[in-house]
Scaffold this motif. Structure first.
Motif, PDB file in Angstrom:
ATOM      1  N   LYS A  97       0.849  -1.177   0.000  1.00  0.00           N
ATOM      2  CA  LYS A  97       0.000   0.000   0.000  1.00  0.00           C
ATOM      3  C   LYS A  97       0.887   1.230   0.000  1.00  0.00           C
ATOM      4  CE  LYS A  97      -4.037   2.129   2.118  1.00  0.00           C
ATOM      5  NZ  LYS A  97      -5.056   2.059   3.180  1.00  0.00           N
ATOM      6  N   PHE A  98       0.593   2.150  -0.918  1.00  0.00           N
ATOM      7  CA  PHE A  98       1.384   3.365  -1.034  1.00  0.00           C
ATOM      8  C   PHE A  98       0.731   4.487  -0.220  1.00  0.00           C
ATOM      9  CE2 PHE A  98       2.664   1.770  -5.493  1.00  0.00           C
ATOM     10  CZ  PHE A  98       3.620   0.950  -4.932  1.00  0.00           C
ATOM     11  N   GLU A  99       1.414   4.864   0.829  1.00  0.00           N
ATOM     12  CA  GLU A  99       0.906   5.912   1.713  1.00  0.00           C
ATOM     13  C   GLU A  99       2.069   6.432   2.549  1.00  0.00           C
ATOM     14  OE1 GLU A  99      -2.586   6.402   5.146  1.00  0.00           O
ATOM     15  OE2 GLU A  99      -2.460   4.580   3.925  1.00  0.00           O
ATOM     16  N   ASN A 100       2.048   7.726   2.880  1.00  0.00           N
ATOM     17  CA  ASN A 100       3.085   8.252   3.760  1.00  0.00           C
ATOM     18  C   ASN A 100       3.086   7.463   5.065  1.00  0.00           C
ATOM     19  OD1 ASN A 100       4.111  10.383   2.116  1.00  0.00           O
ATOM     20  ND2 ASN A 100       2.309  11.607   2.610  1.00  0.00           N
ATOM     21  N   PHE A 101       4.273   7.034   5.494  1.00  0.00           N
ATOM     22  CA  PHE A 101       4.362   6.115   6.618  1.00  0.00           C
ATOM     23  C   PHE A 101       3.724   6.669   7.893  1.00  0.00           C
ATOM     24  CE2 PHE A 101       6.635   4.339  10.309  1.00  0.00           C
ATOM     25  CZ  PHE A 101       6.228   3.022  10.169  1.00  0.00           C
ATOM     26  N   VAL A 102       3.913   7.948   8.173  1.00  0.00           N
ATOM     27  CA  VAL A 102       3.390   8.520   9.420  1.00  0.00           C
ATOM     28  C   VAL A 102       1.868   8.557   9.437  1.00  0.00           C
ATOM     29  CG1 VAL A 102       5.458   9.870   9.905  1.00  0.00           C
ATOM     30  CG2 VAL A 102       3.615  10.879   8.537  1.00  0.00           C
ATOM     31  N   VAL A 152       9.139   7.367  -2.297  1.00  0.00           N
ATOM     32  CA  VAL A 152       8.221   7.914  -1.301  1.00  0.00           C
ATOM     33  C   VAL A 152       6.939   7.095  -1.239  1.00  0.00           C
ATOM     34  CG1 VAL A 152       9.147  10.240  -1.574  1.00  0.00           C
ATOM     35  CG2 VAL A 152       7.154   9.545  -2.923  1.00  0.00           C
ATOM     36  N   LYS A 153       6.272   7.152  -0.102  1.00  0.00           N
ATOM     37  CA  LYS A 153       4.997   6.484   0.154  1.00  0.00           C
ATOM     38  C   LYS A 153       5.091   4.951   0.098  1.00  0.00           C
ATOM     39  CE  LYS A 153       2.014  10.305  -1.322  1.00  0.00           C
ATOM     40  NZ  LYS A 153       0.859  10.697  -2.151  1.00  0.00           N
ATOM     41  N   SER A 154       6.287   4.420   0.286  1.00  0.00           N
ATOM     42  CA  SER A 154       6.420   2.959   0.257  1.00  0.00           C
ATOM     43  C   SER A 154       7.341   2.458   1.364  1.00  0.00           C
ATOM     44  CB  SER A 154       6.951   2.496  -1.108  1.00  0.00           C
ATOM     45  OG  SER A 154       8.284   2.940  -1.298  1.00  0.00           O
ATOM     46  N   ALA A 198      -2.592  -1.028  -3.686  1.00  0.00           N
ATOM     47  CA  ALA A 198      -1.440  -0.152  -3.469  1.00  0.00           C
ATOM     48  C   ALA A 198      -1.654   1.256  -4.015  1.00  0.00           C
ATOM     49  CB  ALA A 198      -0.198  -0.765  -4.107  1.00  0.00           C
ATOM     50  N   ASP A 199      -2.354   1.368  -5.127  1.00  0.00           N
ATOM     51  CA  ASP A 199      -2.463   2.658  -5.812  1.00  0.00           C
ATOM     52  C   ASP A 199      -3.900   2.888  -6.266  1.00  0.00           C
ATOM     53  OD1 ASP A 199      -1.634   5.033  -7.217  1.00  0.00           O
ATOM     54  OD2 ASP A 199      -1.577   3.857  -9.062  1.00  0.00           O
ATOM     55  N   LYS A 200      -4.786   3.123  -5.314  1.00  0.00           N
ATOM     56  CA  LYS A 200      -6.204   3.248  -5.630  1.00  0.00           C
ATOM     57  C   LYS A 200      -6.520   4.441  -6.525  1.00  0.00           C
ATOM     58  CE  LYS A 200      -7.955   0.732  -1.630  1.00  0.00           C
ATOM     59  NZ  LYS A 200      -8.795   0.751  -0.428  1.00  0.00           N
ATOM     60  N   SER A 201      -5.701   5.476  -6.463  1.00  0.00           N
ATOM     61  CA  SER A 201      -5.943   6.662  -7.292  1.00  0.00           C
ATOM     62  C   SER A 201      -5.559   6.417  -8.750  1.00  0.00           C
ATOM     63  CB  SER A 201      -5.136   7.857  -6.764  1.00  0.00           C
ATOM     64  OG  SER A 201      -3.746   7.668  -6.990  1.00  0.00           O
ATOM     65  N   GLY A 202      -4.660   5.473  -8.980  1.00  0.00           N
ATOM     66  CA  GLY A 202      -4.203   5.190 -10.335  1.00  0.00           C
ATOM     67  C   GLY A 202      -3.112   6.121 -10.824  1.00  0.00           C
ATOM     68  N   GLU A 203      -2.702   7.077 -10.002  1.00  0.00           N
ATOM     69  CA  GLU A 203      -1.702   8.054 -10.412  1.00  0.00           C
ATOM     70  C   GLU A 203      -0.337   7.417 -10.635  1.00  0.00           C
ATOM     71  OE1 GLU A 203      -1.730  11.422 -11.228  1.00  0.00           O
ATOM     72  OE2 GLU A 203      -3.847  10.926 -11.384  1.00  0.00           O
TER      73      GLU A 203
END
Length: 264
Positions: A97-102, A152-154, A198-203
Motif C-alpha cells: 500500500k502506497f501511503e506516507n508512513f506517518v 516515497v509512500k512505500s 497499493a495505488d487506488k488513485s491510479g496516479e
C-alpha cells in the motif's frame, strides 16, 4: 510448450492472480505438477483447471492465508500427503500500500509484514527442510526493486521487500551445503491487481506506465531460471541499473528516485 518440467513439482503461493497465476501456468505449460496456494477459492480452482489442461499432470490447490501460521502448517501437511518431494517453491504471495508512513494505520503495516515476510519465512522453513532431506530443490522468493531503491509512500512495503531480499541472501548460504538453491526476483512495477490496493488513485500506474512489466513476461523469465545458480533476477534493466547506481552513489540515487521513481 516443452516438457522440460515433466515429473517436477512446483509450489506457487499467491497463485490465484498476477505473477503467481502466470508462473503457475508457465510451469504447467512445461509439464509440471503444480501446487497452488492462495486465499480466493474460486479463483484458485479456476487456475488449477487451466493448469491441468495445459500439463495433463495432477494439479492441487489449497486455500491458505499466508499471514496465518496455523493455516500454513495445515497446508504443508496436505502437501506432503499428495507428493513426496517439491522441486521448486515460488513465493509470490503478498501485498503493498502506497501511503506516507506517518499516516499509515499500524495494523496495515503489521498485516503487510505478516503476509510479505513472516508468512513467507515460515512456509519457506517448512519446504526448505523437505528440500534439505531431498538434497535438491530451489526456492524463489519475490522481493521487489522497492526493496533496493527507496521511493516515497512505500516505507513499509519497501522495508518488507528488503527483508525478503536479505532473508534470501542468508538462506542461500545456509542451504547451499544441502544442494538447495535460492533465487530472489526483484521486479519493478508489474501490471497486476497489486495496484488495486497499493495505488487506488491510479496516479502511480499512470506515471510509471512505460516501466510496467507484463506478468507473463516476468513468469517466463523466472521459470527460465529454474534449476540455475542465478542469485537474483532484477527487472527491468533500467531500474536494475538505478539500483546499482544507488548503492554506489546514494546521494545521487536519492535525487534520481525523487525525480523519476517517486511519482505516487
Amino acid at each position: 510448450m516443452s516438457d522440460s518440467l515433466r515429473n517436477k513439482v512446483v509450489v506457487v503461493t499467491g497463485a490465484s492472480s498476477g505473477i503467481g497465476h502466470s508462473i503457475a501456468l508457465e510451469s504447467a505449460g512445461r509439464g509440471a505438477t503444480v501446487i497452488l496456494i492462495a486465499r480466493n477459492k474460486e479463483k484458485l480452482e479456476k487456475v488449477a483447471a487451466e493448469a491441468h489442461e495445459l500439463s495433463g499432470a495432477p494439479t492441487y490447490s489449497f486455500v491458505t492465508d499466508m499471514s496465518e501460521s496455523e493455516q500454513i502448517d495445515a497446508t504443508f501437511k496436505d502437501i506432503v500427503k499428495v507428493t513426496k518431494h517439491v522441486d521448486y517453491l515460488v513465493n509470490c504471495a503478498g501485498f503493498g500500500k502506497f501511503e506516507n508512513f506517518v499516516e499509515m494505520d499500524r495494523r496495515e503495516v503489521t498485516a503487510m509484514f505478516q503476509a510479505n515476510v513472516l508468512g513467507l519465512m515460515y512456509f519457506t522453513r517448512l519446504i526448505g527442510r523437505l528440500m534439505m532431506d531431498q538434497k535438491t530443490g530451489q526456492i524463489i522468493n519475490f522481493g521487489s526493486m522497492a526493496g533496493k531503491v527507496p521511493t516515497v509512500k512505500s516505507a513499509a512495503y519497501s522495508a518488507s521487500k528488503a527483508a525478503v531480499i536479505q532473508f534470501s541472501n542468508v538462506l542461500r548460504l545456509e542451504l547451499k551445503p544441502f544442494g538447495v538453491k535460492v533465487m530472489t526476483v526483484n521486479p519493478g512495477p508489474v501490471y497486476t491487481n497489486f495496484f488495486n490496493i497499493a495505488d487506488k488513485s491510479g496516479e502511480y500506474v499512470k506515471n510509471v506506465e512505460r516501466y510496467i512489466l507484463d506478468p507473463d513476461d516476468v513468469a517466463w523469465q523466472v521459470v527460465h531460471f529454474f534449476g540455475s545458480n542465478k542469485r537474483e533476477l532484477n527487472i527491468p534493466l533500467s531500474l536494475a541499473a538505478l539500483a546499482k547506481l544507488y548503492n554506489l552513489f546514494p546521494s545521487i540515487g536519492d535525487k534520481l528516485s525523487l525525480k523519476f521513481a517517486s511519482r505516487k
